[in-house]
Write an enzyme that holds these catalytic residues in place. Structure first.
Site, PDB file in Angstrom:
ATOM      1  N   TYR A   1      -2.231  -1.275  10.733  1.00  0.00           N
ATOM      2  CA  TYR A   1      -2.458  -1.743   9.362  1.00  0.00           C
ATOM      3  C   TYR A   1      -1.278  -1.342   8.472  1.00  0.00           C
ATOM      4  CZ  TYR A   1      -3.892  -1.330   4.520  1.00  0.00           C
ATOM      5  OH  TYR A   1      -3.905  -1.375   3.154  1.00  0.00           O
TER       6      TYR A   1
ATOM      7  N   LYS B   1       1.796  -3.705   6.578  1.00  0.00           N
ATOM      8  CA  LYS B   1       2.201  -3.712   5.164  1.00  0.00           C
ATOM      9  C   LYS B   1       3.711  -3.510   5.053  1.00  0.00           C
ATOM     10  CE  LYS B   1      -1.790  -4.358   3.159  1.00  0.00           C
ATOM     11  NZ  LYS B   1      -2.059  -5.669   2.529  1.00  0.00           N
TER      12      LYS B   1
ATOM     13  N   SER C   1       0.838  -1.198   0.000  1.00  0.00           N
ATOM     14  CA  SER C   1       0.000   0.000   0.000  1.00  0.00           C
ATOM     15  C   SER C   1       0.872   1.247   0.000  1.00  0.00           C
ATOM     16  CB  SER C   1      -0.850   0.000   1.276  1.00  0.00           C
ATOM     17  OG  SER C   1      -1.465   1.256   1.464  1.00  0.00           O
TER      18      SER C   1
END
Ligand code: UFG
Length: 337
Positions: free
Chosen positions: A150, A154, A124
Site C-alpha cells: 500500500y 502511494k 499519504s
C-alpha cells in the site's frame, strides 16, 4: 470548477464533495463502490441540496472508465480512488499494485486525451517510512523503509505523476500527504464506514463505544513516546476536505507537495481518553504486542500548506471524537443501517 472525484463516495471523497459544493464548485463522482456506498453520495446530496452525477465504473479498467466518462465534462480531478488497507496489501500485493497503479495510469492518459491538466492526488504520510525527524516536512526523504505494498503504491503513484508532468508541462499536480484522517461531518450523516474489522484506531474505538466490539487492543506501550503508545497526527476529515479545496484552487503548473496534518501528535491512550470524554462511554482496552510495520511517531510539519495554500486545521481532536461518535451512534451499521 467542475471537479471529477475518483473514489468520491469514500470517506475522504464524500466529505470533500460536500465541501467543494459549499465553495461553489460542481462535482462529478466516479466510484466502483467496491469499498463505499451510493448512500454516502445520497446523503451528500441531501446535505448540499444539489444532485450529484455519479458514474459507476472501475477506473483501473481503462476502457470501461473511458466509455463511462464519454460526454461527462470536467476541468479538474481529485484522485481518491484506490485500495487502502495496509495488512491486506501485504497479503494481496498484486491486487494492490494493479488497482492502485492501473487506476492512476488510466486517469493520467484520460486526462491527456481530454485536455484536463489539474490533478490533486491522495498520497499519504506513509511515503516517509519511519521518519528520522518529527515533525516531518516535505523535504524529508521518501520511499525509504516502506513496509507494505500500500505504502509503495502511494510512493510509486507520486513518481508516476511527476513523470507525467515532465512529459506534459501544463499539468498542475498537487500531491497531498495525509496524516491520520478522523472524525466526520458534524451532522453525523456521513462518516467513515470501514468494511469488516476496522484497521484504524478511531473507527475501532467508535465501534467499542457503540458496543459492536468488546475491547480495543493497544498495539504496544514501549515506544519512545511520553506514554509508550504510538503518536500520530490526527486530522479532522473536514479540515482535510478544506485542504483539498485549497490545493485544487491553488494548484500551479508543475508538481507541488503538501503535508496535510495539524502539526500536533496524540498518543493512542490520549485518543482513547478523548473518545471516552466525547461519547460518555468507557473504552476498555488491553495492551498487546506492537503491530508489525508500525512506527513510534508520525507528526506533520504543515508549514508549507499553511503558507502557500493559506490553509490550516481549525478543529480539535475532541471535536473529531464528538463528530465520529455522532456518526457512529446514529449509524451503528454504517450506511447499511
Ligand atoms: N492502533 C492501536 N490499535 C488499533 C489500531 C491502531 O493501538 O486497533 C494504534 C497504532 O499502533 C498506531 C495508531 O493507533 O499507533 C494509529 O493507527 P492507525 O491504524 O489508525 O493509523 P496508522 O498511523 O497506522 O496508519 C495511517 C493510515 C495508513 C497510512 C499511515 C501512514 O491508516 O493508510 O497512517 O502513516 F499508511
Amino acid at each position: 470548477m467542475r471537479v471529477l472525484l475518483t473514489g468520491g463516495a469514500g470517506y475522504i471523497g464524500s466529505h470533500t464533495a460536500l465541501t467543494l459544493i459549499g465553495r461553489g464548485h460542481e462535482v462529478v463522482v466516479l466510484d466502483d463502490f467496491s469499498n463505499s456506498s451510493p448512500e454516502a453520495i445520497r446523503r451528500v446530496e441531501e446535505l448540499a441540496g444539489v444532485s450529484i452525477p455519479v458514474i459507476e465504473a472501475d477506473l483501473a479498467d481503462r476502457e470501461a472508465a473511458r466509455a463511462a466518462l464519454a460526454g461527462v465534462e470536467f476541468d479538474s480531478v481529485i484522485h481518491f480512488a484506490g485500495l487502502k488497507a495496509v495488512g491486506e496489501s501485504v497479503a494481496e500485493p498484486t491486487r494492490y499494485y494493479r488497482v492502485n497503479i492501473d487506476s492512476t495510469l488510466a486517469l493520467l492518459d484520460l486526462m491527456a486525451e481530454r485536455g484536463v491538466s489539474r490533478i490533486v492526488f491522495s498520497s499519504s504520510a506513509t511515503v516517509y517510512g519511519d521518519p528520522a525527524v518529527s515533525p516531518i516536512d516535505e523535504e524529508q526523504p521518501v520511499g525509504v523503509g516502506l513496509t507494505n505494498p500500500y505504502g509503495w503504491s502511494k510512493f510509486m503513484n507520486e513518481q508516476i505523476i511527476r513523470d507525467a508532468q515532465r512529459a506534459r508541462p501544463e499539468l498542475e499536480a498537487v500531491l497531498l500527504r495525509y496524516f491520520n484522517p478522523v472524525g466526520a461531518h458534524p451532522s453525523g450523516r456521513i462518516g467513515e464506514d470501514p468494511a469488516g474489522i476496522p484497521n484504524n484506531l478511531m473507527p475501532f474505538i467508535a465501534q467499542v463505544a457503540v458496543g459492536k466490539r468488546e475491547r480495543l487492543a493497544v498495539f504496544g506501550d514501549t515506544y519512545p513516546t511520553p506514554d509508550g503508545t504510538g503518536v500520530r497526527d490526527y486530522i479532522h476529515v473536514m479540515d482535510l476536505a478544506e485542504g483539498h479545496v485549497a490545493a485544487l484552487e491553488g494548484a500551479v503548473e508543475g508538481v507541488t507537495v503538501y503535508n496535510l496534518g495539524s502539526g500536533t501528535g496524540s498518543s493512542v491512550l490520549e485518543v482513547v481518553r478523548a473518545f471516552e470524554e466525547a461519547s460518555g462511554r468507557p473504552i476498555p482496552y488491553d495492551i498487546v504486542e506492537a503491530r508489525a510495520g508500525d512506527v513510534a511517531t508520525v507528526v506533520a510539519d504543515p508549514a508549507r500548506a499553511n503558507a502557500e495554500l493559506d490553509w490550516r486545521t481549525t478543529r480539535t481532536l475532541a471535536e473529531a471524537c464528538r463528530d465520529s461518535w455522532s456518526w457512529q451512534s446514529q449509524n451503528p451499521g454504517g450506511y447499511a443501517g
